[in-house]
Design a protein around this motif. Structure first.
Motif, PDB file in Angstrom:
ATOM      1  N   ARG A   5       0.802  -1.235   0.000  1.00 12.02           N
ATOM      2  CA  ARG A   5       0.000   0.000   0.000  1.00 12.02           C
ATOM      3  C   ARG A   5       0.834   1.285   0.000  1.00 12.02           C
ATOM      4  NH1 ARG A   5      -2.138  -3.589   3.011  1.00 12.02           N
ATOM      5  NH2 ARG A   5      -1.466  -2.753   5.026  1.00 12.02           N
ATOM      6  N   ARG A   6       2.139   1.170  -0.194  1.00 10.61           N
ATOM      7  CA  ARG A   6       2.974   2.372  -0.272  1.00 10.61           C
ATOM      8  C   ARG A   6       2.998   2.905  -1.704  1.00 10.61           C
ATOM      9  NH1 ARG A   6       3.411   0.853   4.590  1.00 10.61           N
ATOM     10  NH2 ARG A   6       5.094   1.534   5.965  1.00 10.61           N
ATOM     11  N   HIS A   7       3.179   4.218  -1.822  1.00  5.75           N
ATOM     12  CA  HIS A   7       3.304   4.827  -3.153  1.00  5.75           C
ATOM     13  C   HIS A   7       4.764   4.805  -3.575  1.00  5.75           C
ATOM     14  CE1 HIS A   7      -0.800   6.175  -3.827  1.00  5.75           C
ATOM     15  NE2 HIS A   7      -0.863   6.257  -2.506  1.00  5.75           N
ATOM     16  N   VAL A   8       4.996   4.237  -4.747  1.00  4.46           N
ATOM     17  CA  VAL A   8       6.358   4.022  -5.221  1.00  4.46           C
ATOM     18  C   VAL A   8       6.494   4.589  -6.628  1.00  4.46           C
ATOM     19  CG1 VAL A   8       8.006   2.229  -5.902  1.00  4.46           C
ATOM     20  CG2 VAL A   8       6.656   1.938  -3.820  1.00  4.46           C
ATOM     21  N   LEU A   9       7.598   5.278  -6.866  1.00  6.01           N
ATOM     22  CA  LEU A   9       7.878   5.823  -8.187  1.00  6.01           C
ATOM     23  C   LEU A   9       9.240   5.311  -8.623  1.00  6.01           C
ATOM     24  CD1 LEU A   9       6.849   8.206 -10.205  1.00  6.01           C
ATOM     25  CD2 LEU A   9       8.718   9.467  -9.176  1.00  6.01           C
ATOM     26  N   GLU A  10       9.326   4.770  -9.833  1.00  6.23           N
ATOM     27  CA  GLU A  10      10.635   4.358 -10.345  1.00  6.23           C
ATOM     28  C   GLU A  10      11.095   5.347 -11.401  1.00  6.23           C
ATOM     29  OE1 GLU A  10      13.266   0.720 -12.238  1.00  6.23           O
ATOM     30  OE2 GLU A  10      11.101   0.421 -12.117  1.00  6.23           O
ATOM     31  N   LEU A  11      12.336   5.813 -11.257  1.00  8.00           N
ATOM     32  CA  LEU A  11      12.934   6.728 -12.235  1.00  8.00           C
ATOM     33  C   LEU A  11      13.811   5.936 -13.198  1.00  8.00           C
ATOM     34  CD1 LEU A  11      14.160   9.666  -9.951  1.00  8.00           C
ATOM     35  CD2 LEU A  11      12.153   9.650 -11.436  1.00  8.00           C
ATOM     36  N   GLY A  12      13.795   6.319 -14.472  1.00  7.43           N
ATOM     37  CA  GLY A  12      14.630   5.632 -15.461  1.00  7.43           C
ATOM     38  C   GLY A  12      14.342   4.147 -15.474  1.00  7.43           C
ATOM     39  N   ALA A  13      13.047   3.815 -15.482  1.00  8.67           N
ATOM     40  CA  ALA A  13      12.630   2.428 -15.245  1.00  8.67           C
ATOM     41  C   ALA A  13      13.027   1.465 -16.370  1.00  8.67           C
ATOM     42  CB  ALA A  13      11.126   2.369 -15.018  1.00  8.67           C
ATOM     43  N   GLY A  39      10.098  -1.721 -10.669  1.00  3.68           N
ATOM     44  CA  GLY A  39       8.769  -1.231 -10.304  1.00  3.68           C
ATOM     45  C   GLY A  39       7.715  -2.324 -10.322  1.00  3.68           C
ATOM     46  N   ILE A  40       7.798  -3.199 -11.322  1.00  3.67           N
ATOM     47  CA  ILE A  40       6.817  -4.285 -11.418  1.00  3.67           C
ATOM     48  C   ILE A  40       6.998  -5.247 -10.242  1.00  3.67           C
ATOM     49  CG2 ILE A  40       6.026  -6.261 -12.799  1.00  3.67           C
ATOM     50  CD1 ILE A  40       6.765  -4.531 -15.325  1.00  3.67           C
ATOM     51  N   MET A  41       8.248  -5.510  -9.871  1.00  2.00           N
ATOM     52  CA  MET A  41       8.493  -6.345  -8.687  1.00  2.00           C
ATOM     53  C   MET A  41       7.853  -5.698  -7.452  1.00  2.00           C
ATOM     54  SD  MET A  41       9.794  -9.139  -7.382  1.00  2.00           S
ATOM     55  CE  MET A  41      11.338  -9.876  -7.952  1.00  2.00           C
ATOM     56  N   ALA A  42       8.025  -4.384  -7.306  1.00  2.00           N
ATOM     57  CA  ALA A  42       7.423  -3.677  -6.162  1.00  2.00           C
ATOM     58  C   ALA A  42       5.897  -3.833  -6.173  1.00  2.00           C
ATOM     59  CB  ALA A  42       7.808  -2.196  -6.191  1.00  2.00           C
ATOM     60  N   ALA A  43       5.307  -3.804  -7.369  1.00  2.00           N
ATOM     61  CA  ALA A  43       3.848  -3.943  -7.496  1.00  2.00           C
ATOM     62  C   ALA A  43       3.387  -5.347  -7.114  1.00  2.00           C
ATOM     63  CB  ALA A  43       3.408  -3.595  -8.914  1.00  2.00           C
ATOM     64  N   THR A  44       4.247  -6.363  -7.334  1.00  2.00           N
ATOM     65  CA  THR A  44       3.879  -7.724  -6.918  1.00  2.00           C
ATOM     66  C   THR A  44       3.953  -7.847  -5.397  1.00  2.00           C
ATOM     67  OG1 THR A  44       6.114  -8.717  -6.954  1.00  2.00           O
ATOM     68  CG2 THR A  44       4.884  -8.712  -9.038  1.00  2.00           C
ATOM     69  N   LEU A  45       4.611  -6.876  -4.758  1.00  2.00           N
ATOM     70  CA  LEU A  45       4.731  -6.879  -3.294  1.00  2.00           C
ATOM     71  C   LEU A  45       3.706  -5.939  -2.654  1.00  2.00           C
ATOM     72  CD1 LEU A  45       8.630  -6.820  -3.288  1.00  2.00           C
ATOM     73  CD2 LEU A  45       7.209  -8.765  -2.622  1.00  2.00           C
ATOM     74  N   GLY A  46       2.732  -5.516  -3.459  1.00  4.71           N
ATOM     75  CA  GLY A  46       1.610  -4.756  -2.913  1.00  4.71           C
ATOM     76  C   GLY A  46       1.702  -3.245  -3.008  1.00  4.71           C
ATOM     77  N   ALA A  47       2.754  -2.748  -3.641  1.00  5.07           N
ATOM     78  CA  ALA A  47       2.913  -1.288  -3.738  1.00  5.07           C
ATOM     79  C   ALA A  47       2.056  -0.705  -4.863  1.00  5.07           C
ATOM     80  CB  ALA A  47       4.380  -0.939  -3.968  1.00  5.07           C
ATOM     81  N   LYS A  48       1.763   0.593  -4.737  1.00  4.55           N
ATOM     82  CA  LYS A  48       1.077   1.338  -5.807  1.00  4.55           C
ATOM     83  C   LYS A  48       2.160   2.048  -6.592  1.00  4.55           C
ATOM     84  CE  LYS A  48      -2.918   2.080  -2.890  1.00  4.55           C
ATOM     85  NZ  LYS A  48      -3.483   2.970  -1.874  1.00  4.55           N
ATOM     86  N   VAL A  49       2.454   1.537  -7.770  1.00  6.23           N
ATOM     87  CA  VAL A  49       3.685   1.925  -8.466  1.00  6.23           C
ATOM     88  C   VAL A  49       3.421   2.731  -9.730  1.00  6.23           C
ATOM     89  CG1 VAL A  49       5.796   1.025  -9.541  1.00  6.23           C
ATOM     90  CG2 VAL A  49       4.758  -0.210  -7.614  1.00  6.23           C
ATOM     91  N   THR A  50       4.259   3.735  -9.939  1.00  6.19           N
ATOM     92  CA  THR A  50       4.332   4.425 -11.222  1.00  6.19           C
ATOM     93  C   THR A  50       5.747   4.234 -11.747  1.00  6.19           C
ATOM     94  OG1 THR A  50       2.788   6.108 -10.404  1.00  6.19           O
ATOM     95  CG2 THR A  50       3.998   6.627 -12.413  1.00  6.19           C
ATOM     96  N   VAL A  51       5.867   3.572 -12.896  1.00 12.17           N
ATOM     97  CA  VAL A  51       7.195   3.431 -13.516  1.00 12.17           C
ATOM     98  C   VAL A  51       7.330   4.543 -14.541  1.00 12.17           C
ATOM     99  CG1 VAL A  51       7.552   0.951 -13.118  1.00 12.17           C
ATOM    100  CG2 VAL A  51       6.272   1.670 -15.122  1.00 12.17           C
ATOM    101  N   THR A  52       8.468   5.235 -14.524  1.00 12.87           N
ATOM    102  CA  THR A  52       8.633   6.370 -15.429  1.00 12.87           C
ATOM    103  C   THR A  52       9.914   6.240 -16.241  1.00 12.87           C
ATOM    104  OG1 THR A  52       9.901   7.783 -13.899  1.00 12.87           O
ATOM    105  CG2 THR A  52       7.496   7.870 -13.718  1.00 12.87           C
ATOM    106  N   ASP A  53       9.842   6.753 -17.458  1.00 13.81           N
ATOM    107  CA  ASP A  53      11.015   6.841 -18.321  1.00 13.81           C
ATOM    108  C   ASP A  53      10.628   7.725 -19.492  1.00 13.81           C
ATOM    109  OD1 ASP A  53      13.536   6.382 -19.623  1.00 13.81           O
ATOM    110  OD2 ASP A  53      13.674   4.477 -18.566  1.00 13.81           O
TER     111      ASP A  53
END
Length: 209
Positions: A52-60, A66-80
């Motif tokens: 449930r944490r908000h996660v942002l990946e830079l230069g993804a 980021g996708i791994m973080a999303a499999t662990l329950g995070a709310k992820v935005t991958v950016t590039d």
């Protein structure tokens, strides 16, 4: 044919592996780098609670971390950059059945406006983002603009001894330490299999003013 890629499987501790498409042609963003694997597997150790944490990946790039973080329950935005959106979206689509949080892809060019990514995320993930001298200042500006007092930045990079790399690294950390506290995560806390002496994971926090 230029779009031909190959799939890199990334084992997970529980459940099926992530399947990550890479591109044979294209720039540095098109491959899953070792630092991305090391950081993705570090997230799985549970050292940083992601649910449930908000996660942002830079230069993804491929979006692996980021996708791994999303499999662990995070709310992820991958950016590039724009040209990597399609690859990130393919990988999100390929792995969406494993995601227990959420994940979306967005364009973020370092140094530009980050209003749409506010409020500051809980975590910012960066794997192998320090190798162009020209991008150091924009990257640091983006980090400053995105981090709040409680944001934890996880930066993983492979130490490279070739050419200008050591100089660029040194300059990056010099600039970074003006505004941020930097701490190294000891190797024995990395994933026991996905680790290497020359791949470092750092936690970075805004200095308290």
């Amino acid at each position: 044919a230029a779009m031909a890629g190959f799939v890199r499987e990334l084992e997970r501790r529980s459940g099926p592996a992530l399947r990550l498409e890479q591109r044979a042609a294209g720039g540095v963003g098109c491959v899953v780098w070792d630092a991305a694997l090391v950081l993705a597997k570090f997230l799985e150790t549970g050292a940083c609670p992601l649910a449930r944490r908000h996660v942002l990946e830079l230069g993804a790039g491929t979006g692996a971390v980021g996708i791994m973080a999303a499999t662990l329950g995070a709310k992820v935005t991958v950016t590039d950059l724009e040209e990597l959106q399609e690859l990130m979206m393919v990988n999100i689509e390929n792995n969406k059945h494993l995601v227990t949080g959420s994940v979306r892809a967005k364009v973020l060019k370092w140094g530009e406006d980050v209003t749409e990514f506010q409020p500051p995320p809980d975590y910012i993930l960066m794997a192998d983002c320090i190798y162009y001298e020209e991008s150091l200042e924009p990257l640091l500006k983006t980090l400053k603009d995105l981090t709040g007092p409680d944001t934890c930045v996880l930066c993983c990079y492979e130490q490279r001894t070739m050419g200008k790399n050591p100089e660029i690294e040194r300059k990056y950390f010099e600039l970074l330490q003006r505004d941020f506290e930097v701490e190294k995560i000891p190797l024995d806390r990395h994933d026991e299999e996905y680790r290497s002496e020359d791949i470092h994971i750092l936690t970075i926090h805004r200095k308290r003013t």
